[in-house]
Design an enzyme around this catalytic site. Structure first.
Site, PDB file in Angstrom:
ATOM      1  N   ASP A 174       9.379   2.620   1.293  1.00 29.77           N
ATOM      2  CA  ASP A 174       8.250   3.381   1.826  1.00 29.77           C
ATOM      3  C   ASP A 174       8.177   3.114   3.326  1.00 29.77           C
ATOM      4  O   ASP A 174       7.738   2.056   3.764  1.00 29.77           O
ATOM      5  CB  ASP A 174       6.969   2.920   1.103  1.00 29.77           C
ATOM      6  CG  ASP A 174       5.710   3.622   1.624  1.00 29.77           C
ATOM      7  OD1 ASP A 174       5.749   4.158   2.741  1.00 29.77           O
ATOM      8  OD2 ASP A 174       4.689   3.598   0.911  1.00 29.77           O
ATOM      9  N   LYS A 220       3.283   9.748   8.618  1.00 28.34           N
ATOM     10  CA  LYS A 220       2.650   9.297   9.858  1.00 28.34           C
ATOM     11  C   LYS A 220       3.337   9.744  11.163  1.00 28.34           C
ATOM     12  O   LYS A 220       2.984  10.768  11.723  1.00 28.34           O
ATOM     13  CB  LYS A 220       2.514   7.776   9.822  1.00 28.34           C
ATOM     14  CG  LYS A 220       1.454   7.300   8.808  1.00 28.34           C
ATOM     15  CD  LYS A 220       1.222   5.827   8.947  1.00 28.34           C
ATOM     16  CE  LYS A 220       0.181   5.284   7.977  1.00 28.34           C
ATOM     17  NZ  LYS A 220      -1.203   5.559   8.353  1.00 28.34           N
ATOM     18  N   PHE A 256       0.861  -1.188   0.000  1.00 31.17           N
ATOM     19  CA  PHE A 256       0.000   0.000   0.000  1.00 31.17           C
ATOM     20  C   PHE A 256       0.894   1.233   0.000  1.00 31.17           C
ATOM     21  O   PHE A 256       1.775   1.364   0.856  1.00 31.17           O
ATOM     22  CB  PHE A 256      -0.925   0.040   1.228  1.00 31.17           C
ATOM     23  CG  PHE A 256      -1.871   1.207   1.179  1.00 31.17           C
ATOM     24  CD1 PHE A 256      -3.006   1.175   0.375  1.00 31.17           C
ATOM     25  CD2 PHE A 256      -1.606   2.368   1.897  1.00 31.17           C
ATOM     26  CE1 PHE A 256      -3.858   2.271   0.286  1.00 31.17           C
ATOM     27  CE2 PHE A 256      -2.451   3.473   1.821  1.00 31.17           C
ATOM     28  CZ  PHE A 256      -3.584   3.422   1.018  1.00 31.17           C
TER      29      PHE A 256
HETATM   30  C1  LIG Z   1       3.143   2.282   3.720  1.00 33.51           C
HETATM   31  C2  LIG Z   1       2.227   3.433   3.450  1.00 33.51           C
HETATM   32  N1  LIG Z   1       2.494   4.266   2.433  1.00 33.51           N
HETATM   33  C3  LIG Z   1       1.706   5.316   2.166  1.00 33.51           C
HETATM   34  C4  LIG Z   1       0.569   5.566   2.909  1.00 33.51           C
HETATM   35  C5  LIG Z   1      -0.289   6.763   2.588  1.00 33.51           C
HETATM   36  O1  LIG Z   1      -0.053   7.730   3.554  1.00 33.51           O
HETATM   37  P1  LIG Z   1      -1.082   8.957   3.760  1.00 33.51           P
HETATM   38  O2  LIG Z   1      -2.373   8.357   4.204  1.00 33.51           O
HETATM   39  O3  LIG Z   1      -0.420   9.811   4.809  1.00 33.51           O
HETATM   40  O4  LIG Z   1      -1.190   9.667   2.471  1.00 33.51           O
HETATM   41  C6  LIG Z   1       0.250   4.717   3.973  1.00 33.51           C
HETATM   42  C7  LIG Z   1      -0.972   4.951   4.765  1.00 33.51           C
HETATM   43  O5  LIG Z   1      -1.491   4.079   5.408  1.00 33.51           O
HETATM   44  C8  LIG Z   1       1.101   3.628   4.253  1.00 33.51           C
HETATM   45  O6  LIG Z   1       0.843   2.778   5.258  1.00 33.51           O
END
Ligand SMILES: Cc1ncc(COP(=O)(O)O)c(C=O)c1O
Length: 381
Positions: free
Chosen positions: A206, A235, A122
């Site tokens: 990521d 986050k 994700f």
């Molecule tokens: C691994 C990862 N990347 C990207 C995102 C997207 O982040 P945001 O919701 O701050 O845009 C998330 C959100 O859960 C995530 O867990």
């Protein structure tokens, strides 16, 4: 009339007050919070140091835009990258925005378009990140996707053969969060790094969910053989204040030029105050040791529920843990909430635990007692 688009389904409670590991809803019911805004409030709710730093900044300046120097950005960048091979940072407001910027960076840096990502990954909900994400459910109805993302099975050695000279980057989470708290195997990552090096392919990690001490090190990649070219964060970086970041290794600093990327709010003085105070707390060796100790305690407690029938394993790193079930966990999440413990699912069959990184032993034990009570009742009935 309900005036919000229904992107989050039904929401049962509203939290009115929060402090440390606890929140209270508008009905006055108190909960132990093991969601923490989905891995956001690593310092717990309203940590006094973060609160005081933000309050002091509120009295100075809130926002100026990146037309003017914001010295907090350099301080946060240096703290984030100190002791790593990473050299440059760009600040934005969310994980999706960090990943989207990283996508642009990779395209311009490599002049190639093929990017390998993994099934069940994700990476966000912008158009490029829908393409990157390895889950059909987030893409449904939005096609056509941004092309040239290729999804390979996670932790699969043979699948790494997809990395070739045409590949711009391989892009992954060290622990797949939304995909079910799945940890990347060390031997697989070693092979992935070797393939990337062999074909001159960039590695993007990521760390939006795994970063900022969540897994027991500042970044999860520090526990692996990977040397990423790009790391994305969000986050946990602002303790609840929206902050995202792209960190880059040497060579990337010439890719973006003035005007080729930007963000109105990114790295504003309030965001940098929140990030600076957060890192003051969570990048300390004692804090990291605490995450590992509390993670081990929570893991050991959760393992007691693994019976091979209802629950099959505990997965994760540090204080990013998942209890894997053989059935849907949706009903348990509701029962745990009613019993005073907030947790969130990771996919259909994993209960995910993302508590404050500063939680106490007593809070770990309290959570385990609630889980034991709810699960035992369920197993008996
Ligand atoms: C691994 C990862 N990347 C990207 C995102 C997207 O982040 P945001 O919701 O701050 O845009 C998330 C959100 O859960 C995530 O867990």
């Amino acid at each position: 009339m309900y005036s919000l688009l229904p992107t989050y389904g039904q929401r049962h409670i509203e939290i009115e007050q929060a402090s440390g590991s606890y929140v209270t809803d508008t009905a006055g019911k108190r909960y132990l919070d093991f969601v923490m805004g989905i891995a956001v409030c690593g310092t717990g709710h309203r940590h006094p140091h973060v609160s005081q730093t933000l309050e002091a900044q509120l009295q100075k300046v809130w926002h100026t835009s990146n037309l003017y120097n914001i010295s907090g950005q350099a301080r946060v960048a240096e703290t984030l990258m100190s002791g790593t091979h990473l050299t440059h940072a760009f600040f934005c407001n969310s994980g999706t925005e960090a990943n989207e910027g990283a996508f642009k960076l990779i395209r311009k840096w490599t002049n190639k378009t093929k990017i390998v990502t993994f099934t069940k990954s994700f990476h966000g909900r912008s158009f490029a990140m829908l393409g990157a994400t390895g889950q059909d459910k987030v893409k449904a109805g939005f096609g056509p996707m941004v092309s040239d993302f290729v999804h390979a099975p996670f932790n699969d050695m043979d699948a790494l053969d997809i990395i070739d000279d045409e590949t711009a980057a391989v892009w992954l989470e060290i622990v797949q969060g939304e995909g079910g708290v799945v940890v990347a195997d060390s031997a697989w990552l070693e092979a992935l790094q070797a393939k990337a090096t062999e074909h001159g392919v960039k590695i993007v990690v990521d760390e939006v969910q795994t970063g900022i001490a969540r897994t027991g090190t500042r970044f999860a990649f520090e526990q692996t053989p990977l040397k990423p070219d790009v790391v994305t964060l969000a986050k946990g970086l602002g303790s609840g204040f929206p902050v995202g970041a792209i960190l880059t290794a040497a060579g990337a600093e010439h890719v973006f030029t003035a005007g080729s990327h930007g963000s109105t709010f990114g790295g504003n003085p309030l965001a940098m105050a929140a990030a600076e105070a957060t890192l003051d707390i969570l990048f300390e060796a004692d804090a990291l040791a605490h995450v590992n100790a509390m993670g081990a305690r929570l893991r050991a407690g959760l393992e007691q529920f693994v019976d091979g029938e209802t629950f099959t394993e505990v997965r994760g790193l540090g204080l990013m843990l998942g209890l894997v079930a053989t059935q849907s966990v949706a009903a348990w999440i509701e029962q745990l909430r009613d019993a005073g413990l907030l947790v969130v699912a990771a996919g259909p069959d994993v209960i995910r635990f993302l508590p404050s990184l500063l939680l106490t032993e007593a809070e770990v034990d309290e959570a385990l007692a609630i889980i034991g009570h709810v699960i035992t009742k369920e197993m008996v009935s």
